[in-house]
Design an enzyme around this catalytic site. Structure first.
Site, mmCIF file in Angstrom:
data_model
loop_
_atom_site.group_PDB
_atom_site.id
_atom_site.type_symbol
_atom_site.label_atom_id
_atom_site.label_comp_id
_atom_site.label_asym_id
_atom_site.label_seq_id
_atom_site.Cartn_x
_atom_site.Cartn_y
_atom_site.Cartn_z
ATOM 1 N N ARG A 27 -67.849 -46.149 70.704
ATOM 2 C CA ARG A 27 -68.985 -46.188 71.399
ATOM 3 C C ARG A 27 -70.171 -45.167 71.073
ATOM 4 N NH1 ARG A 27 -68.465 -48.499 76.874
ATOM 5 N NH2 ARG A 27 -67.036 -50.213 76.863
ATOM 6 N N ARG A 31 -75.331 -45.303 75.915
ATOM 7 C CA ARG A 31 -76.312 -44.786 76.983
ATOM 8 C C ARG A 31 -76.695 -43.224 76.985
ATOM 9 N NH1 ARG A 31 -73.030 -47.595 81.613
ATOM 10 N NH2 ARG A 31 -71.509 -47.106 80.055
ATOM 11 N N ARG A 40 -82.546 -50.873 75.004
ATOM 12 C CA ARG A 40 -82.029 -51.776 75.880
ATOM 13 C C ARG A 40 -82.668 -51.931 76.777
ATOM 14 N NH1 ARG A 40 -79.213 -51.347 80.814
ATOM 15 N NH2 ARG A 40 -77.247 -52.082 81.008
ATOM 16 N N ASP A 77 -69.870 -56.385 72.019
ATOM 17 C CA ASP A 77 -68.890 -56.325 73.038
ATOM 18 C C ASP A 77 -67.650 -57.234 72.938
ATOM 19 O OD1 ASP A 77 -68.700 -54.442 75.655
ATOM 20 O OD2 ASP A 77 -67.583 -56.280 76.023
ATOM 21 N N TYR A 153 -59.129 -59.555 81.133
ATOM 22 C CA TYR A 153 -60.490 -59.764 81.939
ATOM 23 C C TYR A 153 -60.679 -61.306 82.066
ATOM 24 C CZ TYR A 153 -61.907 -55.115 80.432
ATOM 25 O OH TYR A 153 -62.179 -53.727 80.347
HETATM 26 O O1 CP3 Z 1 -70.848 -48.204 69.567
HETATM 27 C C1 CP3 Z 1 -69.892 -48.944 69.749
HETATM 28 O O2 CP3 Z 1 -68.719 -48.501 69.921
HETATM 29 C C2 CP3 Z 1 -70.092 -50.572 69.436
HETATM 30 C C3 CP3 Z 1 -70.020 -51.215 70.805
HETATM 31 C C4 CP3 Z 1 -68.913 -51.228 71.629
HETATM 32 C C5 CP3 Z 1 -69.304 -51.748 73.138
HETATM 33 N N1 CP3 Z 1 -68.232 -52.198 73.777
HETATM 34 C C6 CP3 Z 1 -70.658 -51.821 73.824
HETATM 35 C C7 CP3 Z 1 -70.747 -51.443 75.043
HETATM 36 C C8 CP3 Z 1 -67.477 -51.502 71.609
HETATM 37 C C9 CP3 Z 1 -66.699 -51.434 70.305
HETATM 38 C C10 CP3 Z 1 -67.080 -51.976 72.824
HETATM 39 C C11 CP3 Z 1 -65.648 -52.392 73.131
HETATM 40 C C12 CP3 Z 1 -65.187 -52.765 74.529
HETATM 41 N N2 CP3 Z 1 -65.958 -53.247 75.494
HETATM 42 C C13 CP3 Z 1 -63.998 -52.549 75.169
HETATM 43 C C14 CP3 Z 1 -62.732 -51.716 74.333
HETATM 44 C C15 CP3 Z 1 -63.020 -50.403 73.876
HETATM 45 C C16 CP3 Z 1 -62.831 -49.406 74.980
HETATM 46 O O3 CP3 Z 1 -63.716 -48.782 75.466
HETATM 47 O O4 CP3 Z 1 -61.798 -49.234 75.667
HETATM 48 C C17 CP3 Z 1 -63.760 -52.864 76.528
HETATM 49 C C18 CP3 Z 1 -62.760 -52.663 77.343
HETATM 50 C C19 CP3 Z 1 -65.173 -53.389 76.597
HETATM 51 C C20 CP3 Z 1 -65.576 -54.075 77.848
HETATM 52 C C21 CP3 Z 1 -66.490 -53.402 78.623
HETATM 53 N N3 CP3 Z 1 -67.942 -53.520 78.056
HETATM 54 C C22 CP3 Z 1 -66.459 -52.575 79.651
HETATM 55 C C23 CP3 Z 1 -65.404 -52.145 80.449
HETATM 56 C C24 CP3 Z 1 -68.011 -51.966 79.853
HETATM 57 C C25 CP3 Z 1 -68.412 -51.248 80.964
HETATM 58 C C26 CP3 Z 1 -68.304 -49.697 81.004
HETATM 59 C C27 CP3 Z 1 -69.327 -49.220 80.531
HETATM 60 O O5 CP3 Z 1 -69.185 -48.025 79.830
HETATM 61 O O6 CP3 Z 1 -70.546 -49.445 81.315
HETATM 62 C C28 CP3 Z 1 -68.685 -52.740 78.646
HETATM 63 C C29 CP3 Z 1 -70.259 -52.454 78.736
HETATM 64 C C30 CP3 Z 1 -70.617 -51.656 77.217
HETATM 65 N N4 CP3 Z 1 -70.201 -52.211 75.985
HETATM 66 C C31 CP3 Z 1 -71.566 -51.125 77.065
HETATM 67 C C32 CP3 Z 1 -71.481 -50.580 75.784
HETATM 68 C C33 CP3 Z 1 -72.546 -49.648 74.995
HETATM 69 C C34 CP3 Z 1 -72.385 -50.092 78.298
HETATM 70 C C35 CP3 Z 1 -73.389 -51.141 78.549
HETATM 71 C C36 CP3 Z 1 -74.908 -50.608 78.940
HETATM 72 O O7 CP3 Z 1 -75.662 -50.325 78.220
HETATM 73 O O8 CP3 Z 1 -75.083 -50.472 80.160
#
Ligand code: CP3
Length: 347
Positions: A27, A31, A40, A77, A153
């Protein structure tokens, strides 16, 4: 003869004990970076950001410019795959993702592989754009969710937050659940192969909710589908490194490393590196495993822990990372300190 690829991250995955350790953070685009928040808000919302190749490429590159990590991970994602299979997807502010749930057998009819690859085309375009812009020596990681995590999910809408729905289905109707999993295996393998074709140098499979499975469940719903995906990807790309991240697997990490065919395992922060060096065969690379909250805390505690991790990999081929994704409240100077600590750690 020098057989290095010129990419420290890839060299480490392919068996070379590179020192200082190559480094990237799960990640790493997100943010905690003001430039991410700016892009974003330009996109308007998270999914538009994911589906606009130019903007997705831009946020992928932001952490590379700022911290000179050894690998970029494509900004996307894991939930784009269930969406591409036909399910509704929303990201709710402060609540996270909501996937339109598949209710038992009847819901399976709504899912289809046809059209999936076209819907995911913007991801592949973003990969090609990042690949063209990355500095030499920096690798590009493509990724997907592992089928169990994706299924949590698809069945429970909010994944780990309502894990009971998916687990109950595995107990009440394993045959139908297996059909769902087979479809997700197929979709995931296609998505990974397409990312490799677009230019990804390595692939990571996130099994975020693997630790919620029972012992038998872990075998059937994490190990077996992961192995099936690795086999399929290998048919198209025999040598691309594949990293598996079975979060929370505990002692079953040893079986995961033996059975699935991955080239590397990413360790969550609970895993002892002394144990992992014994339990994970030495042909596999290790990746991990600083607690993301230690990166929020910063200071000496973080630096000591980072140095311990570097030492804990001993003579293994390894990659420094966190044990899970970076948290939005992480101060940027702490990330700078971490990079300095890992780059300066004594071999
Ligand atoms: O930089 C990176 O790692 C690449 C991008 C990436 C994202 N999600 C962007 C993202 C990757 C590799 C993921 C994987 C992901 N997404 C997983 C597996 C890894 C983990 O963290 O366990 C899972 C379970 C998801 C599903 C997901 N997407 C969730 C549960 C959430 C909400 C949680 C949160 O942090 O808000 C997201 C949203 C998400 N995916 C964000 C980002 C940068 C935040 C979104 C925003 O900008 O508001």
């Amino acid at each position: 003869m020098d057989t290095s690829s010129g990419q420290p991250f890839l060299d480490a995955l392919k068996g070379r004990p590179v020192r200082p350790l190559p480094l990237w953070l799960m990640r790493q685009a997100g943010r905690y970076l003001p430039e991410y928040r700016a892009t974003r808000s330009q996109a308007g919302d998270f999914l538009t950001l994911c589906y606009t190749p130019k903007l997705a490429a831009e946020v992928t590159l932001q952490p590379i410019r700022r911290f000179a990590f050894d690998a970029a991970i494509i900004f996307s994602d894991i939930l784009l795959v269930p969406q591409a299979l036909g399910l509704g997807l929303k990201f709710v502010e402060n609540e996270g993702p909501h996937v339109e749930a598949v209710e038992a057998a009847g819901g399976l009819a709504r899912l289809s592989l046809a059209g999936m690859e076209t819907r995911l085309e913007p991801v592949y375009a973003a990969i090609a754009a990042v690949k063209a812009a990355l500095p030499r020596g920096v690798s590009l990681i493509g990724f997907a969710g592992a089928p169990w995590t994706i299924a949590t999910y698809m069945v429970g809408a909010r994944g780990g937050a309502d894990i009971k729905a998916a687990k109950l289905w595995t107990y009440q109707d394993p045959t139908t659940f297996a059909r769902l999993m087979d479809l997700v295996v197929e979709a995931t393998a296609l998505h990974l192969v397409n990312q490799a074709r677009a230019g990804a140098d390595a692939l990571q499979l996130f099994d975020t909710w693997a630790g919620e499975l029972s012992d038998d469940g872990f075998t059937r719903w994490s190990l077996e589908p992961t192995r099936a995906i690795v086999e399929r990807v290998r048919k198209a790309f025999p040598t691309i490194p594949i990293i598996g991240f079975p979060r929370g697997a505990g002692a079953r990490l040893a079986d995961y490393a033996q059975y699935t065919g991955v080239d590397a395992v990413s360790l969550d922060s609970t895993v002892s590196l002394d144990w992992a060096r014994q339990a994970v065969p030495s042909r596999l690379a290790l990746q991990g495993n600083l607690d993301p909250l230690l990166l929020v805390a910063g200071g000496d505690a973080m630096r000591r822990s980072a140095e311990q991790i570097c030492a804990g990999f001993a003579d293994r081929h390894a990659v420094f990372n966190l044990g899970h994704g970076i948290l939005p409240e992480t101060p940027i100077p702490h990330v700078e300190d971490l990079v300095a600590a890992v780059r300066g750690a004594r071999p």
